[in-house]
Write a protein that holds these residues in place. Structure first.
Motif: not given
Length: 259
Positions: A101-106, A129-134
């Protein structure tokens, strides 16, 4: 919202060149590993940790450089952190594959972990989750304004102090997708909450819609993928809608136990 940096039941374990702060609770053969966001400690899971422990064995921890884990000044990538997470499980004698279970940069770490250590992961639950496409979303809406805003966001991040993963987050390198990540149950909860006064293009209504569509496409590329778009939560889904996180986790638990 903030919580104490350490938990009453936390311990330290040596993993590679760092002592990692962790807490384990609950029981049962199913193990859940919690991967916090950038710069965050195990306290980021305070609202859901004990509830999860009623469902399975659950581990939360602070990555190297965060919380009460060893303060490390060198640059870490999501792959580096995935390597540490893998060894953490080994050190804790966790031999069965976990639900991650992961949040944001996790979420970036979770993608590297699942692709690199497929035998250690049986399901993913990713919270906004963070994304390289933001940055692609921002630029697609308005290239000139987007580039100015991205530059300012970087400066603001640097002003807050460069964390271990700062360079990695802004490198925007491709991260593993399906089928680099094997066929497994994958659920993404993405925030599409609208803002009356967006601080930048990323929080405009158009960007929120694009963000949701991007994660929907990503998740449903997996044969067992699922995307949940929420307008009730901001970025910290586990703070704003803990009950949603717990209900989606329960679905994954039921799925994993039936396999």
């Amino acid at each position: 919202m903030s919580f104490p940096l350490s938990a009453a039941g936390s311990k330290l374990v040596q993993v590679k060149d760092a002592e990692l702060e962790y807490e384990m609770a609950g029981s049962g053969k199913t193990v859940i590993l919690l991967e916090a966001g950038g710069g965050a400690a195990l306290s980021d899971w305070e609202l859901v940790f004990q509830q999860m422990a009623k469902q399975a064995t659950v581990i939360r921890y602070s990555r190297a450089g965060n919380g009460n884990s060893t303060a490390i000044k060198r640059h870490f990538t999501s792959r580096d952190y995935a390597d540490y997470a893998s060894e953490l499980l080994t050190k804790l004698n966790i031999t069965a594959p976990v639900i991650l279970v992961a949040h944001s940069y996790g979420g970036s770490i979770a993608r590297d972990f699942a692709a690199t250590y497929p035998a250690q992961v049986k399901a993913l639950l990713m919270l906004d989750p963070s994304s390289e496409h933001d940055v692609d979303i921002i630029r697609a809406i308005n290239l000139e304004q987007g580039n100015r805003e991205i530059a300012q966001i970087k400066l603001d991040d640097m002003a807050n102090g460069m964390s271990n993963q700062y360079l990695d987050f802004w490198s925007k390198r491709p991260l593993p997708d399906y089928p680099q990540i094997k066929d497994m149950p994958v659920t993404v909860i993405a925030s599409v909450k609208t803002h009356e006064k967006p601080s930048n293009l990323f929080f405009t209504d158009q960007a929120r819609q694009m963000w949701g569509e991007m994660w929907q496409q990503w998740a449903t590329a997996f044969p067992q993928g699922r995307a949940v778009l929420t307008k009730k939560s901001g970025h910290y889904v586990q703070f704003d809608e803990p009950e949603l996180v717990l209900s989606e986790l329960q679905l994954l638990l039921e799925k994993s136990e039936s396999d």
